[in-house]
Structures are given as C-alpha cells and as structure tokens.
Design an enzyme around this catalytic site. Structure first.
Site, PDB file in Angstrom:
ATOM      1  N   ALA A 109       0.806  -1.279  -0.002  1.00 13.85           N
ATOM      2  CA  ALA A 109      -0.228   0.073   0.164  1.00 13.85           C
ATOM      3  C   ALA A 109       0.948   1.388   0.008  1.00 13.85           C
ATOM      4  O   ALA A 109       0.393   2.195  -0.622  1.00 13.85           O
ATOM      5  CB  ALA A 109      -0.911   0.081   1.226  1.00 13.85           C
ATOM      6  N   THR A 110       1.881   1.278   0.735  1.00 21.70           N
ATOM      7  CA  THR A 110       2.554   2.505   0.443  1.00 21.70           C
ATOM      8  C   THR A 110       3.376   2.888  -0.837  1.00 21.70           C
ATOM      9  O   THR A 110       3.205   3.942  -0.960  1.00 21.70           O
ATOM     10  CB  THR A 110       4.045   2.205   1.490  1.00 21.70           C
ATOM     11  N   CYS A 167       3.445   0.689  12.743  1.00 21.92           N
ATOM     12  CA  CYS A 167       4.347   1.410  11.780  1.00 21.92           C
ATOM     13  C   CYS A 167       5.247   2.557  12.766  1.00 21.92           C
ATOM     14  O   CYS A 167       6.433   3.032  12.339  1.00 21.92           O
ATOM     15  CB  CYS A 167       3.766   2.127  10.771  1.00 21.92           C
TER      16      CYS A 167
END
Length: 358
Positions: free
Chosen positions: A72-73, A304
């Site tokens: 997704a990043t 994260c």
C-alpha cells in the site's frame, strides 16, 4: 501465544499459501517463469496474475483497473505523485504516514480535522486549488469508519481527485467509490510484499518508477506470480466469507466490550470496524503491561510507529493528551481468533493492569 494485532498484519490464509506454492517451484517444476516472458512458462505465470487481478477487482467498484505494487505504501506514493504536481493535497489528521508524509513532500498540503469520535466529516472547507483529497475508509489505529463516499463526492464537486486508503476496509466491508484506492494483501490474510492501486477508468497517472513499464506502462518491475496469486486467493476467500467473518468479529467485539468494561474506548463505538478495539486506562504503563502479557500479541499503537516514543498522532487528533495517548492499547482480531483466546487475553491484560493499581 494469542495474536490480537490484526491491524498490523493478519495470518496468512491456507488458501493463499496453497495458491502461492505452485509459483515457487524450482527447476523441477514449471512455476518459476517470468510473467513478462513470451514462452509457455511465462504465459502460464501471466495467466495466474490475470486471474488474481480479476479476483482483487471483484471486491472493488466497477470501471477501474488494478495495478499491482509492492504494497500500500507504494500504491499511495504512485497515487499522490503520479496524479499531478500542481495544487494542494488535503488529507485527514488521522491518515497513515504513507499518506501524510508523501503529501507533505509533494508541495502544499492541508490537514482536514477530525472530531472527538475520530470522524473526518465533510462539512469542512477545502482550499481552492486542491488537486487531491485523501481520506481513509477505516482507520488503522482506532478503527473508525470514515464517510469516504461523501468525501469522494465533495472532492469531485471541487474539481479534485479522491484517494481512499482502503487497507483496513478491503475484504471486510464494501469499498466505496473513489478515483484511486490503495490496498495491501497482508491486511486481508494474503502475503506481505504485495498490494495494489485501483485506478478508475479514464484517469491517467504519470510514471513514478521508471523502467520496463510492466503494469499498464505506469509501474515498472517484474511481478511476483507467487505473491500476486496469494493476494488473489486471499481476496477470493474474503469475498466468499465476508458475511461470516463480519458476524464472527461482531461476536468477539461484544464479548470483549464486556470483558474490558473498566477501560475507556478511544473513538466511536458505532462508526467502527468491530475488529478493532483501542482502549485506555489513565496512568497505565503500557510498556510494563506488554512485558507482563508477553504471550498476548497486541499493540501500543500503530505498528508502523512503534518504538518511536511519540504519542499516537491519531489519539492526539481526537483530543487525548500525551499521557492518555501513552496509556492506550490496541487489540485487533479477525477470522482466526477464537472466543477462548479473547477471554484468556482479557484475563491476562486485566490482571496485569490491576497489578499496577489501576
């Protein structure tokens, strides 16, 4: 061990593992071919990727294409950087850092506020000249479900594009309309290292990562048939089991709310994915709690940001002070969590908290 950290990652589904194994075969098999090669092995690998693309798209709005990425990043970076360089990028105060940091690095950025429930409401103005609005569908730290469909309409009414981070929503609830949607396979029982960006038809993105242009001439790099096949199988399983999974998660939520009745809930109790429970007890030493409950896997915040020592920006955005934010924990469960595990974990966590005099 009891795993209650589903927002960080989810267990790999057996169906996804089985789908991956064929494409990991070595010289004695036929599954290691490059999917961009024209020979038979390459065509077979390409066919597996296209099947997975179809399966991933089945849980997304019609009228768009799925571009596979490393996660997704990368998908979010492709969306923000590839959709233009002129104009302001607006994003909610509780977005993942993949959105906020990328938006800030790309020029003017504007933060959209959230209320004490953790909701980013579309009754607030966006600056003139906004080119992109980013509001996630389900928050990764407190689980609040955002009015992303309304934000999509508002963005369109202001001649702006809309990006939805649907990482925590995909495979669990219906993903609403957007111009671009970011996904990550390991958040719905697929493998790590693969994700996707859904882009609506008619929207052209600039190439961010140059090279061979393997994915629609936009995203370069050799695709992994094994990872993508695993993602496709996980998506197919999520589609087949969505109602069953949701009912299971709801039952676990209700029991957990009873067991953690002495704790304060962070974020809305109603507009929320029930597989996320972010709770606090003021004065709690979370580091000590995690040490005392080392057989229960849970989070002190977003994985994260773990180890940063900084209070969660999400909890700060909903009005918690530093002490309250640092006294919060996040519990996450899903398809493979049992009721017995919830009860055992609650016993351990509550006992450890009470040992602190709370």
């Amino acid at each position: 061990m009891i795993y209650l950290d589903y927002q960080a990652t989810t267990p790999l589904a057996p169906e996804a593992r089985d789908a991956m194994l064929r494409w990991l075969d070595g010289p004695g098999g036929a599954g290691f071919g490059n999917p961009h090669s024209a020979h038979r092995m390459g065509r077979q690998a390409r066919a597996a990727i296209e099947l997975a693309r179809h399966r991933v798209a089945a849980l997304l709005p019609p009228g768009g294409r799925v571009i596979f990425t490393s996660g997704a990043t990368e998908a979010i970076n492709l969306a923000i950087r590839g959709s233009g360089s002129q104009g302001t990028v607006c994003y909610s105060a509780i977005e993942h850092s993949a959105v906020s940091d990328t938006a800030q690095s790309c020029g003017p950025a504007h933060v959209l506020g959230v209320d004490a429930e953790g909701l980013c409401l579309p009754d607030q103005a966006i600056p003139g000249g906004t080119r992109l609005v980013c509001v996630m569908q389900v928050n990764n730290e407190i689980g609040t479900i955002q009015p992303s469909a309304e934000w999509h309409r508002k963005a369109a009414g202001n001649n702006a594009l809309f990006l939805c981070d649907a990482v925590q929503a995909y495979g669990k609830i219906e993903v609403t309309g957007a111009d671009m949607i970011a996904l990550s396979a390991h958040k719905f029982h697929g493998p790590k290292g693969v994700g996707a960006l859904w882009v609506r038809d008619g929207l052209d993105l600039d190439e961010v990562q140059t090279g061979g242009g393997q994915e629609y001439g936009i995203r370069s790099g050799t695709l992994s048939p094994a990872l993508i096949a695993g993602m496709g199988a996980a998506a197919h399983e999520a589609r087949e089991r969505m109602a069953e999974d949701a009912a299971h998660v709801e039952a676990l939520w209700r029991r957990a709310r009873e067991l953690f009745g002495a704790w304060e809930l962070n974020g809305s109790a109603q507009a929320r994915w029930r597989g996320n429970m972010n709770i606090r007890r003021d004065g709690l030493d979370v580091g000590r709690l995690m040490s005392d409950c080392r057989d229960v896997m849970f989070s002190a915040g977003s994985a994260c940001a773990s180890g940063s020592g900084r209070p969660s920006h999400v909890l700060k955005a909903i009005g918690l002070d530093d002490r309250q934010a640092k006294s919060s924990i996040r519990l996450g469960w899903g398809r493979y969590t049992t009721m017995d595990e919830i009860e055992q974990a609650a016993d351990a966590i509550n006992e450890a908290a009470e040992a602190q005099g709370l």
